[in-house]
Write an enzyme that holds these catalytic residues in place. Sequence first.
Site, PDB file in Angstrom:
ATOM      1  N   ARG A 178      41.701  41.037  46.537  1.00 38.32           N
ATOM      2  CA  ARG A 178      41.152  41.882  45.412  1.00 38.32           C
ATOM      3  C   ARG A 178      40.755  40.758  44.393  1.00 38.32           C
ATOM      4  O   ARG A 178      41.697  39.789  44.085  1.00 38.32           O
ATOM      5  CB  ARG A 178      42.236  42.738  44.637  1.00 38.32           C
ATOM      6  CG  ARG A 178      42.754  43.813  45.370  1.00 38.32           C
ATOM      7  CD  ARG A 178      43.899  44.591  44.735  1.00 38.32           C
ATOM      8  NE  ARG A 178      45.097  43.427  44.731  1.00 38.32           N
ATOM      9  CZ  ARG A 178      46.110  43.433  44.030  1.00 38.32           C
ATOM     10  NH1 ARG A 178      46.309  44.633  43.357  1.00 38.32           N
ATOM     11  NH2 ARG A 178      47.134  42.372  44.091  1.00 38.32           N
TER      12      ARG A 178
ATOM     13  N   ASN B  30      38.971  50.073  52.990  1.00 39.87           N
ATOM     14  CA  ASN B  30      37.942  49.925  51.928  1.00 39.87           C
ATOM     15  C   ASN B  30      37.527  51.384  51.613  1.00 39.87           C
ATOM     16  O   ASN B  30      37.457  52.082  50.463  1.00 39.87           O
ATOM     17  CB  ASN B  30      36.773  49.196  51.888  1.00 39.87           C
ATOM     18  CG  ASN B  30      37.427  47.664  51.162  1.00 39.87           C
ATOM     19  OD1 ASN B  30      38.408  47.516  50.858  1.00 39.87           O
ATOM     20  ND2 ASN B  30      36.449  46.780  51.353  1.00 39.87           N
TER      21      ASN B  30
ATOM     22  N   GLY C 227      32.508  49.913  41.897  1.00 37.93           N
ATOM     23  CA  GLY C 227      31.531  48.940  41.812  1.00 37.93           C
ATOM     24  C   GLY C 227      31.933  47.866  42.619  1.00 37.93           C
ATOM     25  O   GLY C 227      33.099  47.687  43.161  1.00 37.93           O
TER      26      GLY C 227
ATOM     27  N   CYS D 291      32.178  44.856  47.206  1.00 37.86           N
ATOM     28  CA  CYS D 291      32.797  45.177  48.577  1.00 37.86           C
ATOM     29  C   CYS D 291      32.672  46.789  48.706  1.00 37.86           C
ATOM     30  O   CYS D 291      32.121  47.395  49.438  1.00 37.86           O
ATOM     31  CB  CYS D 291      34.084  44.776  48.490  1.00 37.86           C
ATOM     32  SG  CYS D 291      34.522  43.248  48.424  1.00 37.86           S
TER      33      CYS D 291
ATOM     34  N   LYS E 238      35.060  44.981  36.886  1.00 43.68           N
ATOM     35  CA  LYS E 238      36.527  45.668  36.760  1.00 43.68           C
ATOM     36  C   LYS E 238      37.081  44.383  35.697  1.00 43.68           C
ATOM     37  O   LYS E 238      36.367  43.134  35.873  1.00 43.68           O
ATOM     38  CB  LYS E 238      37.230  45.695  37.942  1.00 43.68           C
ATOM     39  CG  LYS E 238      37.454  44.534  38.670  1.00 43.68           C
ATOM     40  CD  LYS E 238      38.527  44.853  39.959  1.00 43.68           C
ATOM     41  CE  LYS E 238      38.869  43.645  40.737  1.00 43.68           C
ATOM     42  NZ  LYS E 238      39.608  43.824  41.638  1.00 43.68           N
TER      43      LYS E 238
HETATM   44  C1  UGA Z   1      38.422  45.799  47.278  1.00 44.91           C
HETATM   45  C2  UGA Z   1      39.687  46.002  47.778  1.00 44.91           C
HETATM   46  O1  UGA Z   1      40.374  46.737  46.781  1.00 44.91           O
HETATM   47  C3  UGA Z   1      40.202  44.852  48.489  1.00 44.91           C
HETATM   48  O2  UGA Z   1      41.589  45.194  49.257  1.00 44.91           O
HETATM   49  C4  UGA Z   1      39.386  44.257  49.610  1.00 44.91           C
HETATM   50  O3  UGA Z   1      39.917  43.312  49.908  1.00 44.91           O
HETATM   51  C5  UGA Z   1      37.961  43.763  48.791  1.00 44.91           C
HETATM   52  O4  UGA Z   1      37.353  45.216  48.251  1.00 44.91           O
HETATM   53  C6  UGA Z   1      37.077  43.208  49.643  1.00 44.91           C
HETATM   54  O5  UGA Z   1      36.613  44.338  50.545  1.00 44.91           O
HETATM   55  O6  UGA Z   1      36.792  42.076  49.792  1.00 44.91           O
HETATM   56  P1  UGA Z   1      37.742  44.640  44.750  1.00 44.91           P
HETATM   57  O7  UGA Z   1      36.296  44.594  45.129  1.00 44.91           O
HETATM   58  O8  UGA Z   1      38.132  43.110  44.316  1.00 44.91           O
HETATM   59  O9  UGA Z   1      38.530  44.726  46.023  1.00 44.91           O
HETATM   60  O10 UGA Z   1      37.892  45.576  43.707  1.00 44.91           O
HETATM   61  P2  UGA Z   1      38.897  46.769  43.674  1.00 44.91           P
HETATM   62  O11 UGA Z   1      40.097  46.392  42.718  1.00 44.91           O
HETATM   63  O12 UGA Z   1      39.417  47.473  44.674  1.00 44.91           O
HETATM   64  O13 UGA Z   1      38.233  47.875  42.597  1.00 44.91           O
HETATM   65  C7  UGA Z   1      37.045  48.388  42.991  1.00 44.91           C
HETATM   66  C8  UGA Z   1      36.204  49.317  41.966  1.00 44.91           C
HETATM   67  O14 UGA Z   1      37.004  50.567  41.832  1.00 44.91           O
HETATM   68  C9  UGA Z   1      36.225  48.623  40.505  1.00 44.91           C
HETATM   69  O15 UGA Z   1      34.935  48.895  40.013  1.00 44.91           O
HETATM   70  C10 UGA Z   1      37.261  49.412  39.892  1.00 44.91           C
HETATM   71  O16 UGA Z   1      36.964  49.630  38.396  1.00 44.91           O
HETATM   72  C11 UGA Z   1      37.299  50.919  40.445  1.00 44.91           C
HETATM   73  N1  UGA Z   1      38.523  51.346  40.523  1.00 44.91           N
HETATM   74  C12 UGA Z   1      39.726  51.230  40.924  1.00 44.91           C
HETATM   75  C13 UGA Z   1      38.483  52.884  39.752  1.00 44.91           C
HETATM   76  O17 UGA Z   1      37.511  53.313  39.417  1.00 44.91           O
HETATM   77  N2  UGA Z   1      39.593  53.723  39.749  1.00 44.91           N
HETATM   78  C14 UGA Z   1      40.696  53.141  40.266  1.00 44.91           C
HETATM   79  O18 UGA Z   1      41.855  53.779  40.080  1.00 44.91           O
HETATM   80  C15 UGA Z   1      40.751  51.897  40.809  1.00 44.91           C
END
Ligand code: UGA
Length: 433
Positions: A147, A208, A257, A260, A323
């Site tokens: 992440r 994902n 967003g 990924c 994020k």
């Molecule tokens: C995501 C996955 O969580 C990782 O496990 C994966 O390795 C990565 O994609 C990838 O494919 O490389 P990441 O893109 O860093 O990781 O972000 P996340 O922490 O998953 O958050 C994604 C989005 O979801 C952010 O915009 C966040 O604000 C949103 N989010 C997250 C929510 O709207 N609500 C939540 O409860 C959690």
Amino acid sequence: MSVIGCGYLGAVHAAAMTSIGHDVVGIDVDEPKIQALAAGKAPFFEPGLPELLTEGVASGRLRFTTDMSAAAEATVHFIGVGTPQQKDGYAADLTYVNAAVDALIPHLKPGDIVAGKSTVPVGTAAILAERVAATGATLVWNPEFLREGWAVQDTISPDRLVAGVPSGAQGERAADVLREVYHTAIATDTPFIVTDYATAELVKVAANAFLATKISFINAMAEIAEVTGADVTELADAIGHDARIGRRFLGAGIGFGGGCLPKDIRAFSARAEELGRGESVAFLREVDAINLRRRDRAVQLVVDALDGDVYEKKIAVLGAAFKPHSDDIRDSPALDVAVKLRGLGADVVVTDPEAIENARSRHPQLTYAERDEALTGAHAVVVVTEWDEYRRQLSPAHASSLTAGRIVVDGRNCLDAPAWRAAGWTYFGMGRP
Ligand code: UGA
């Protein structure tokens, strides 16, 4: 080892592998990026990475180059290039993966291991494996689950390791090599799962897709809460106590967003269609649609709060990154909200602790400022990235001393709503009364 592609994934992987004792050369076609990395500088914001880069480069065990022939000295080669969404469709663009493999092949030796880490459509590894095998090397598929913001920790101490290998003795040997590579994580009982190529590729996109679905599920509940007067955060807390459901990734707001989740669910849909199983993941279209609707909902809340007209009203948009703990603005819901408000004629001022530079180069039409400057004279405040700078460190009293209006739209349900209300603010959350 060599690491081909030094973006988010590759740069972190190279530095992390050096920190656990390996000799690493990072290779990328982007000269300025390689120069920065070689000087021990991280080309993007990632906590802990600058320290690892500095230590690695100083130790002499971490090098960066644009010269692919440097891969010839390595025996394990990681492919960590990007697989963005195609410009004219939903499918993944494999140009960079194919180019990396093309460039690497002349430098492979019999016995070498090529480990694919990029997120690819299922079926890609089987095609690449034949080309790699012609050199006497073996391909393994070793997806990455890091992440952003926790990338170093996720690489050194992952939840699990997955290795998709060919069948037979060659596959067993390849899995053993990866066990050696990840010896520190395995020593602390990190599960090491050996599968075929297709399963390994699918583990990544399925994970994902599940996370995206979880977020859109709670955002769908937010939509229902909005017409019933229910509170989606209390709902999430209550269902989250069920260990089978779990509270994580049930944060309702303006949705997901980044580089990924959005493109991975679209690429998965496109690949399933190609396989004649589009209907199996048809729900991902809905997941995507719910997600995009929540950005419009946040905009609508601002418009309604300002009596239907935002024209020339100053709006402070707190957040630009997709994020917190990241300067990544790819498919950022935060910036989408800012752009939409600006499109309605609002005087939008965006602030972010880390992502302003990236946001400015992508959206030069927006105005950017430090937090307090953005707040000064604002008629409404919209929180779109839940940085601590806004959720913990910004007191409603301090905000009141700067703004012209007392309207706050909490696009991440991250503020202390009673405290803001008590300070005289009209508070709007997402899926909250
Ligand atoms: C995501 C996955 O969580 C990782 O496990 C994966 O390795 C990565 O994609 C990838 O494919 O490389 P990441 O893109 O860093 O990781 O972000 P996340 O922490 O998953 O958050 C994604 C989005 O979801 C952010 O915009 C966040 O604000 C949103 N989010 C997250 C929510 O709207 N609500 C939540 O409860 C959690």
